[in-house]
Design a protein around this motif. Structure first.
Motif, short mmCIF file in Angstrom:
data_model
loop_
_atom_site.label_atom_id
_atom_site.label_comp_id
_atom_site.label_asym_id
_atom_site.label_seq_id
_atom_site.Cartn_x
_atom_site.Cartn_y
_atom_site.Cartn_z
N GLN A 159 13.30 -8.09 -0.80
CA GLN A 159 13.53 -6.91 -1.62
C GLN A 159 13.57 -7.25 -3.11
OE1 GLN A 159 14.29 -6.37 1.65
NE2 GLN A 159 15.83 -4.79 1.82
N THR A 244 5.75 -7.64 3.89
CA THR A 244 6.16 -6.84 2.73
C THR A 244 5.81 -5.37 2.88
OG1 THR A 244 4.10 -7.27 1.55
CG2 THR A 244 5.90 -8.82 1.21
N ARG A 249 7.34 0.86 2.36
CA ARG A 249 6.95 -0.02 1.28
C ARG A 249 5.45 -0.28 1.30
NH1 ARG A 249 11.31 -3.05 3.35
NH2 ARG A 249 13.24 -2.42 2.32
N THR A 250 4.87 -0.48 0.12
CA THR A 250 3.48 -0.87 0.01
C THR A 250 3.39 -2.38 0.17
OG1 THR A 250 3.35 0.82 -1.66
CG2 THR A 250 1.41 -0.57 -1.38
N PRO A 254 7.79 -6.24 -3.58
CA PRO A 254 8.07 -5.21 -4.59
C PRO A 254 7.37 -5.47 -5.92
CG PRO A 254 9.98 -6.64 -4.23
CD PRO A 254 8.96 -7.04 -3.23
#
Lengths: 305, 294
Positions: A159, A244, A249-250, A254
């Motif tokens: 994260q 990830t 989330r892409t 991050p």
């Protein structure tokens, strides 16, 4: 018909009998259609706007756009970072492990240790990646539990933009460690033990034996392992995508902290439908690989002469 | 190091042989201790995965974590196989991987033989043309291959996952290297017995090349069982997903549902690990062969 017979006779005189013909011609067609043709196709796509019928020739505009694209530059930079992290830490560690395993005399013990280091290599990358996502969980993960119970500060791993890339690299390093270990171990076994005995007579300690006997003789194996692991990390798609991209989330985040070259190609081509631009990014990767191969071949040739 | 010190300073009182040996034995034992410790650390993720696959979600998300499942349950596996159609994905993966592996073993055996033992004009040139594609990352080929797949009607088809991998140049290379080492005398003897090229391949070279073929089969299986990029690009319908694709979509669609992802990983990893532990020597030998050079 007589023409056909003559062609057959001429071919046969050069070794192209029916057997060679039947085996080789389909394989040649396969390699041309599925390897050489796609590269040519890719090169032509990379100088167009897209893949559709209304695509226009744009010269090197896609390449110029790539050079100016901050995300692509980040992706190339990250790819290099993964490569350096893995090659600079994993290969020396693998060498130590290989030397250690090589020094175990008991056959069963030796096989058992080798098996332990080898196990992650035979497992699926995606499955291993999601296991690590759980291990890395900030609140419920095993890693933070261990850090917390010995009084160390816990981490956010995937994260946090600072720790995300090393966290992905750690999982890839764990997963593939067995490969350099096994190849280096095979290399170590080709070194004649008399050389170590001779070095021992000359008073060489373990460090000097490693430095002056093992390393020089292992050099070709080390180069091979570096090249093969380097090529593997150049791709580095699966771990990044699987680790990830959980939830909403892409992948690569991050904030693009884990994005890699192959992931950028994937996004541009298959999500943004920018086939021309993505083709230029892929073409650049092809050029890097081809350049590295030519370099490696010429170095190897010079050494053997 | 101690021994070297005694040699460098001949005037100094030499350390007794006993202490030197003691130091050597303890340092070796310490080294081996670290080696075992590292080996056990390597296995921790698997242990953690299996243990959590048998816990309900409420127990997985607990602080501090439980080590052994309080009340082991098969519910995660049950949900995975019935609700999530995981059996279908496993069958898809097995079908695709088996087709590729069979094709790779067959083609690399026969092409390895042709490049190693049959003489014909242009052989080395053609071999180099094959070898030149060996280091090509698949990601480079994916864009043109997808466009080709679109016009061939291979999009969202399982056979579309197979075709680009039916020949593996690295596998051909391994076979050729292995077969080159077979002495020509065997083949000459076969020729005297009246064997043609097919006969020489079938009854002399093939039986002698079993270790190389086993290595090729293992490497091909592991590599293709693990593929994500091409299925991700090609497959769109749920019924045609392979296992890696299914696991990825499990965690992207539903968010991190660790009870299911741990069970899915266990289902994917444990059978392969079991096969590996039984045929350990073949796997290790096969991997070693992939590092052969020259």
């Amino acid at each position: 018909m007589s023409n056909f017979g003559r062609v057959r006779r001429i071919l046969g005189r050069h070794g192209w009998g029916p057997f060679v013909f039947i085996v080789l011609v389909p394989a040649l067609i396969w390699i041309i259609v599925l390897r050489y043709l796609p590269i040519a196709y890719l090169a032509s796509l990379s100088v167009q706007t897209g893949a559709a019928g209304n695509s226009a020739y744009v010269g090197l505009a896609n390449y110029q756009a790539a050079a100016a694209d901050a995300v692509f530059r980040k992706a190339v930079f990250n790819t290099g970072e993964y490569m350096i992290l893995l090659l600079a830490i994993q290969i020396p560690l693998a060498l130590l492990i290989a030397v250690g395993i090589d020094s175990i005399k008991n056959r069963t013990a030796r096989d058992t240790v080798l098996t332990l280091y080898f196990m992650p290599l035979v497992t699926s990358t995606v499955a291993s990646a999601v296991v690590f996502v759980f291990l890395y969980h900030p609140a419920y993960g095993l890693f933070n539990f261990i850090l917390g119970s010995v009084g160390l500060p816990t981490l956010a791993y995937l994260q946090n933009p600072t720790t995300a890339l090393p966290a992905v690299a750690l999982m890839e390093g764990w997963k593939t460690l067995g490969f350099p270990v096994i190849i280096l171990l095979a290399g170590l076994q080709t070194i004649p033990p008399e050389l170590y005995d001779a070095a021992g007579v000359d008073g060489a300690g373990p460090w000097h034996r490693l430095r002056y006997v093992t390393l020089p003789l292992l050099r070709p194996t080390l180069i091979l392992v570096l090249v093969m692991q380097g090529l593997e990390t150049l791709r580095m798609f699966t771990p990044v995508f699987a680790m990830t991209g959980t939830g909403s989330r892409t992948p690569g985040g991050p904030v693009n902290s884990t994005i890699v070259w192959s992931l950028d190609i994937f996004f541009q081509a298959f999500q943004n439908n920018r086939f021309g631009y993505a083709a230029a990014l892929a073409m650049l990767m092809f050029i890097v690989v081809a350049g590295a191969m030519v370099l490696q071949l010429s170095v190897a040739r010079r050494r053997s002469m | 190091m101690l021994r070297r010190a005694t040699n460098v300073a001949p005037g100094a009182i030499p350390k007794s042989k006993h202490t030197t040996r003691m130091a050597k034995v303890t340092s070796r034992a310490a080294g081996h201790g670290f080696l075992w410790l590292g080996g056990l650390v390597m296995v921790v993720p698997f242990v953690w995965m299996v243990l959590n696959a048998f816990k309900p979600a409420s127990e997985i998300l607990r602080k501090p974590p439980t080590f052994l499942p309080a009340a082991p349950t098969l519910a995660n596996f049950d949900r995975l196989l019935t609700e999530m159609h995981f059996l279908q994905y496993i069958l898809n993966s097995i079908l695709v991987t088996a087709c590729i592996t069979l094709s790779v073993v067959a083609t690399s055996a026969v092409l390895g033989y042709v490049f190693a033992k049959v003489k014909f004009a242009g052989r080395d040139l053609i071999f180099v043309a094959f070898l030149a594609t060996m280091a090509l990352p698949f990601e480079v080929l994916a864009i043109p291959l997808l466009l080709m797949a679109r016009s061939a009607g291979a999009v969202d088809q399982l056979w579309g996952l197979v075709i680009p991998f039916t020949i593996d140049v690295f596998a051909i290379y391994i076979c050729r290297q292995y077969m080159s080492a077979i002495p020509d005398d065997y083949l000459d003897a076969g020729r005297v017995d009246g064997l043609g090229q097919w006969g020489l391949f079938r009854s002399i070279v093939l039986p002698m090349s079993k270790p190389a073929l086993a290595a090729v089969a293992i490497l091909s299986f592991l590599y293709n069982w693990d593929q994500l990029f091409w299925p991700l690009v090609l497959i769109s319908s749920d019924a045609n997903k392979t296992v890696p694709l299914a696991i990825v979509s499990l965690s992207t669609q539903f968010g991190p549902i660790y009870d299911l992802t741990m069970a899915a990983s266990t289902l994917t990893i444990v059978p392969v690990l079991a096969v590996f532990l039984v045929f350990r020597r073949h796997f290790i030998q096969g991997m070693m062969m992939s590092g052969l050079k020259g």
